[in-house]
Design an enzyme around this catalytic site. Structure first.
Site, PDB file in Angstrom:
ATOM      1  N   GLU A  94       0.803  -0.800   0.393  1.00  0.00           N
ATOM      2  CA  GLU A  94      -0.119  -0.531   0.180  1.00  0.00           C
ATOM      3  C   GLU A  94       0.553   1.066   0.132  1.00  0.00           C
ATOM      4  O   GLU A  94       0.690   2.324  -0.906  1.00  0.00           O
ATOM      5  CB  GLU A  94      -0.900   0.651   0.946  1.00  0.00           C
ATOM      6  CG  GLU A  94      -2.148   1.499   1.129  1.00  0.00           C
ATOM      7  CD  GLU A  94      -2.864   1.200   2.592  1.00  0.00           C
ATOM      8  OE1 GLU A  94      -2.822   0.432   2.782  1.00  0.00           O
ATOM      9  OE2 GLU A  94      -3.876   1.910   2.356  1.00  0.00           O
ATOM     10  N   SER A 120       0.199   6.464   8.785  1.00  0.00           N
ATOM     11  CA  SER A 120       0.074   8.056   9.218  1.00  0.00           C
ATOM     12  C   SER A 120       1.899   8.136   8.671  1.00  0.00           C
ATOM     13  O   SER A 120       2.030   7.885   8.790  1.00  0.00           O
ATOM     14  CB  SER A 120      -0.302   9.071  10.474  1.00  0.00           C
ATOM     15  OG  SER A 120       0.475   8.355  10.956  1.00  0.00           O
ATOM     16  N   GLU A 135       3.239  10.251  10.541  1.00  0.00           N
ATOM     17  CA  GLU A 135       3.693   9.601  11.937  1.00  0.00           C
ATOM     18  C   GLU A 135       4.367   8.419  11.769  1.00  0.00           C
ATOM     19  O   GLU A 135       6.289   8.351  12.091  1.00  0.00           O
ATOM     20  CB  GLU A 135       3.086  10.522  12.793  1.00  0.00           C
ATOM     21  CG  GLU A 135       3.017  11.674  12.929  1.00  0.00           C
ATOM     22  CD  GLU A 135       1.808  12.481  11.541  1.00  0.00           C
ATOM     23  OE1 GLU A 135       0.715  12.012  11.586  1.00  0.00           O
ATOM     24  OE2 GLU A 135       2.776  13.300  11.111  1.00  0.00           O
TER      25      GLU A 135
END
Lengths: 385, 371
Positions: free
Chosen positions: A245, A370, A372
Site C-alpha cells: 500500500e 500516517s 507520523e
C-alpha cells in the site's frame, strides 16, 4: 548509470501511453482530469477494460493475470495511467487483497476469488481500522470465535472507504485473545457483506462527501474456508499488504498532472505574479525530486519487498499532493467559497471543487500508515534510532 | 534508466575514499591543513593526480582520461564526505572551459598538466561591480576590472577569466604572474581560500574565437560545476546526517539517550527525506549532463535548488540536534554546515535558481525527467 530508457522500455512506455489515451472512454478520463468524483460504474468499466487487456493487476503472479514486468515497467505503467487521467484499478482489489490471497491463500481461495477480484466482479472493502485501533492497528478488538466450520464475528470496523459499494470485505479479526503478544492472535478473514448481522453506516466527511463508512458485525457467521492462510498469522499478511500500500500511495503522476493543469488554470497570472511562479516552480522541483527517488526505489526493490526508502515516497508524496490541492484553493481565492454553486453560477468548475478537494486530501497524510508512522519507520528502520 | 555504479566506478569511489579518509581522518587534521596557506595539502593534490582523479572528464588526446560526469561526481562526493579542501571543483571547471573552447595547443598545454597535478586553475567569473572588460589591440588582448571572490585565486597557477567583449562574453587565460594582475588572498568561513583579483591592462589569451559570444559555453561549464558541487554537498549531507544520528544514539540526557525523544527522531527522519531527495536530484542531473547535455543548464538549476534546501535543512538541524557541541570548532558537524552554506552560495544559490526556474515555468506542462 544512464538516463534514458532502454529501447524496450521506451517502446513499453509508448504502448502504455497509447492504450491509456485511446482505450479508456474520454468521459471517464475527463471526470478524473476535472477532479470530479467517479461513479461506481465508471470505476468498474475502467478496470474491466484494463483487465481485458491484461493491465489491471500487473503486480500479481503471472498465473493469476500478473505480468512478468521489471519494477521500472510497473512504475511506467502506473505513471502513464495517472498522466492519462485513467482511474487506477481499485486498490482494495488490485493492490491489497489480491496480492495477499495470491501469496498466502489456499488454491481453493485463489481460484474462487482472484479472477473475480482482478475483473472487479467482486468489489472489495477493507476492514482493518477500528475506533480504538488506528495507527496502533494491532490493538484491534473485533473477534472471530470458531464454532464448528464457522467463525462468529463480532465488533466494528471503521474508515471503510467506498464500503457502500462493497460486495466482500477483507478483515483483520482477533482469533486468539489469549496470545502473549497482541500481534499474534490476529487472522485475515474474508467476509461476504450480504451476511446477516453485517451493517454499513456512512460517515460524512468535512468535504460533505460520503467516502468512508463504519461496518458493524453482530454474530456474523463466516465459513471457516474464508480464512486466508493460517489462523493467527494475519498480522504477517497485513504487514505484507501495508508494504504494498505504501508503494502505491506515492501518487507522483497524478500530482504532476494536477500541477500542470494548475498552470493552465492560472494562465497569465503566472507572468504577472512572481510569487505564484516561484511557488509553482518550487512544487515542480520537489515533485521531480520525488519522482526520481521513486525511480531509484523501484530500481532497488528486490523480491517484491519494498525498499525502506518507500516511506519517503508516502511521506513526501502525500505532502506534495496536499500542497497542490492548497495551490488550487489559493488560485480560486474568493471563488473557492462557491463550492455549492449550481447551474447559473459564473464560478468555474475547478474553483468550485477546489476547497472540497483540499479538505478531502487532508486524509492523504493519515491513511496508509500516517505520516507520523512513516517518520517512525524511517527513524527506526533506516536511521536505527 | 540506471542509477547504479559499474565496477570501475565503484573501484574509483573506493580508491578516492581510501585516500581522502586516511588524509582527513579527523576534524583536527583538516583544521591543521586549512590553517596555513594555500589552505589545502599539496601532497594530497598530487595523490589525487596519481589516482587519475584530476584528468577524469577530459579527452585522452588532450591528456585526460576520457571518463565523464559520473566519475567527476564520484570524486566530488568523496571530497564532500570529508570536506577535503583541495581545489578540485575550481580546477576541473576551469579546465573544462579550456577543453571546450581552447585550441589544440592550449588544450595540450593545460589539460595534461592539470591531469598530472602540475597546475591549479581558478575560474575567475564573479564580477563584484562592473564586468571585467577585454580590450583588443592588434592580436593582443588585455583585461581590466576586478573579480571577487575568486576561489583559490591566490594559489592558482593559471586563471580562466570571463570578460565582456564586443561580442558578449569572452573567456581568457591569464598567467597571474604577468604585470597588471594583483591578487589578494584570504580565508573563507569554511576553511577554503578566495581572492580579490584585480586586472589592470593584464595580458590575456583568448580561449576560442573572441569575436564570438561564449555565453553558452560558460553556461555549460558552470552547469557542470553546479552539478559537481551538488554531489559534494550530497557527500557532506550524508556524513552530517550520520554524525547526527550517531550522536542521538549515544548522547545521554535525563538518564536516557537522546533517541528516546520522538521530538528529535522525527526531525532526523525529515532530514533523511531531504537527503534522499537531494541525492536523487543531483544523480539525475549528472545523468542529464552525460546523456542529454543540451538540458544540463536546467538540470543544474534544479539540482542546485534542491541542494540549497537540503543543505540548509540538514546543516541547521545537525547543529541544533547536537546542541552546544555542534557550535564548537573542534567538533565536526559545524564545519559541515559551514561548507554546505558555502556550496549554496557558489555558482548561484537556491533563490537565484528558483527565480530562473520560475521564469520558465510556463514553457512546459509536466516535467519529464527522461526527456
Amino acid at each position: 548509470m544512464k538516463l534514458r530508457l532502454s529501447e524496450e522500455d521506451a517502446a513499453f512506455r509508448e504502448e502504455m501511453r497509447t492504450f491509456f489515451t485511446t482505450q479508456v472512454p474520454q468521459s471517464i478520463r475527463d471526470t478524473v482530469a476535472a477532479r470530479r468524483e467517479l461513479t461506481k460504474d465508471q470505476i468498474v468499466e475502467t478496470q474491466q477494460i484494463l483487465n481485458a487487456a491484461g493491465l489491471a493487476v500487473p503486480n500479481w503472479p503471472v498465473e493469476w493475470g500478473g505480468k512478468d514486468w521489471t519494477p521500472l515497467q510497473r512504475h511506467i505503467w502506473h505513471e502513464e495511467m495517472q498522466l492519462a487521467s485513467v482511474p487506477a484499478p481499485l486498490a482494495f482489489n488490485a493492490s491489497m487483497v489480491g496480492p495477499v490471497i495470491a501469496a498466502f491463500g489456499s488454491q481453493e481461495v485463489k481460484e474462487r476469488f482472484l479472477p473475480a477480484t482482478a475483473n472487479l466482479d467482486i468489489w472489495w472493502s477493507q476492514g482493518f481500522s477500528e475506533p480504538d485501533a488506528g495507527s496502533d492497528l494491532a490493538s484491534l478488538r473485533t473477534t472471530a470465535r470458531r464454532e464448528g466450520d464457522e467463525y462468529v464475528v463480532n465488533g466494528q470496523k471503521t474508515w471503510t472507504t467506498l464500503g457502500q459499494y462493497g460486495d466482500w470485505i477483507f478483515t483483520l479479526v482477533r482469533t486468539d485473545p489469549d496470545a502473549p503478544k497482541k500481534q499474534q492472535g490476529i487472522s485475515f478473514l474474508l467476509i461476504d457483506m450480504t451476511s446477516p448481522g453485517l451493517t454499513v453506516r456512512p460517515i460524512e466527511l468535512i468535504d460533505g462527501g460520503h467516502e468512508v463508512n463504519e461496518v458493524f458485525f453482530e454474530d456474523v457467521r463466516v465459513p471457516a474456508e474464508n480464512l486466508v492462510g493460517e489462523e493467527n498469522r494475519g498480522w504477517d499478511y497485513a504487514k505484507f499488504l501495508l508494504g504494498n500500500e505504501r508503494v502505491g500511495v506515492a501518487p507522483v503522476g497524478s500530482t504532476k498532472r494536477w500541477l500542470a493543469a494548475a498552470k493552465e488554470t492560472a494562465g497569465e497570472r503566472i507572468a504577472s505574479d512572481p510569487l505564484l511562479a516561484a511557488r509553482i516552480a518550487d512544487l515542480e522541483n520537489e515533485l521531480l525530486a520525488l519522482e526520481l527517488t521513486a525511480l531509484r526505489v523501484v530500481a532497488h526493490s528486490a523480491d517484491g519487498k519494498p525498499h525502506p526508502a518507500s516511506s519517503v515516497l508516502k511521506l513526501r508524496g502525500t505532502e506534495l499532493q496536499q500542497a497542490v490541492t492548497e495551490l488550487y484553493v489559493d488560485l480560486a481565492g474568493p471563488l473557492s467559497l462557491a463550492s455549492g454553486a449550481q447551474d447559473g453560477s459564473d464560478v468555474p468548475d475547478w474553483a468550485r471543487v477546489s476547497t472540497p478537494q483540499y479538505l478531502n486530501f487532508r486524509k492523504a497524510s493519515i491513511y496508509g500508515g500516517s505520516n507520523e508512522v512513516q517518520r517512525q519507520i524511517i527513524a527506526k528502520t533506516i536511521l536505527g534510532l | 534508466m540506471d542509477f547504479t555504479l559499474d565496477s570501475e566506478q565503484t573501484a574509483l569511489r573506493d580508491a578516492v575514499r581510501g585516500l581522502l579518509s586516511k588524509t582527513y581522518d579527523s576534524t583536527e587534521t583538516r583544521r591543521e591543513v586549512t590553517k596555513t596557506d594555500p589552505g589545502f595539502s599539496e601532497k594530497t593534490w598530487q595523490q589525487l593526480a596519481e589516482l587519475g582523479a584530476l584528468g577524469l572528464p577530459f579527452a585522452e588526446e588532450d591528456g585526460g582520461f576520457g571518463a565523464g560526469p559520473v566519475e567527476v561526481s564520484i570524486v566530488a562526493e568523496e571530497i564532500g564526505r570529508v570536506l577535503a579542501p583541495e581545489p578540485y571543483l575550481e580546477t576541473i571547471l576551469a579546465a573544462g572551459l579550456v577543453a571546450d573552447l581552447g585550441s589544440p595547443e592550449q588544450r595540450a598545454d593545460v589539460i595534461g598538466r592539470v591531469a598530472e597535478g602540475a597546475l591549479v586553475l581558478s575560474f575567475a567569473h564573479h564580477d563584484i561591480a562592473d564586468a571585467v572588460v577585454a580590450t583588443q589591440s592588434g592580436d593582443a588582448w588585455t583585461l581590466s576590472g576586478v573579480k571577487e571572490p575568486v576561489l583559490h585565486g591566490a594559489r592558482a597557477d593559471l586563471l580562466v577569466v570571463t570578460a565582456r567583449t564586443d561580442a558578449g562574453v569572452g573567456v581568457f587565460l591569464v598567467d597571474p604572474a604577468v604585470d597588471g594582475v594583483e591578487r589578494t588572498g584570504y580565508r573563507t568561513h569554511d576553511g577554503g581560500r578566495a581572492a580579490r583579483v584585480a586586472f589592470d591592462g593584464a595580458a590575456a589569451t583568448p580561449l576560442g574565437d573572441p569575436s564570438a559570444d561564449a555565453s553558452d559555453a560558460v553556461a555549460l561549464a558552470v552547469a557542470r560545476g553546479q552539478i559537481a558541487l551538488g554531489h559534494e554537498a550530497v557527500g557532506a549531507i550524508d556524513v552530517a546526517l550520520r554524525t547526527t544520528t550517531e550522536y542521538l544514539k549515544t548522547r545521554k540526557q535525563f538518564g536516557v539517550t537522546l533517541n528516546a525523544f520522538q521530538a528529535l527522531t522525527f526531525r532526523a527522519a525529515d532530514l533523511y527525506v531531504s537527503a534522499e531527495l537531494a541525492r536523487s536530484m543531483v544523480t539525475w542531473a549528472t545523468l542529464v549532463l552525460q546523456d542529454e547535455p543540451e538540458r544540463a543548464v536546467e538540470a543544474a538549476s534544479r539540482a542546485k535548488l534542491q541542494v540549497s534546501r537540503a543543505g540548509r535543512h540538514i546543516g541547521q538541524e545537525a547543529i541544533q540536534l547536537h546542541g552546544g557541541i555542534g557550535m564548537t570548532a573542534e567538533y565536526s558537524v559545524g564545519h559541515y554546515t559551514s561548507r554546505l552554506t558555502a556550496i549554496d552560495h557558489t555558482l548561484g544559490d537556491g533563490s537565484e535558481h528558483l527565480a530562473r526556474l520560475a521564469s520558465t515555468v510556463t514553457d512546459h506542462g509536466v516535467v519529464d525527467p527522461i526527456g
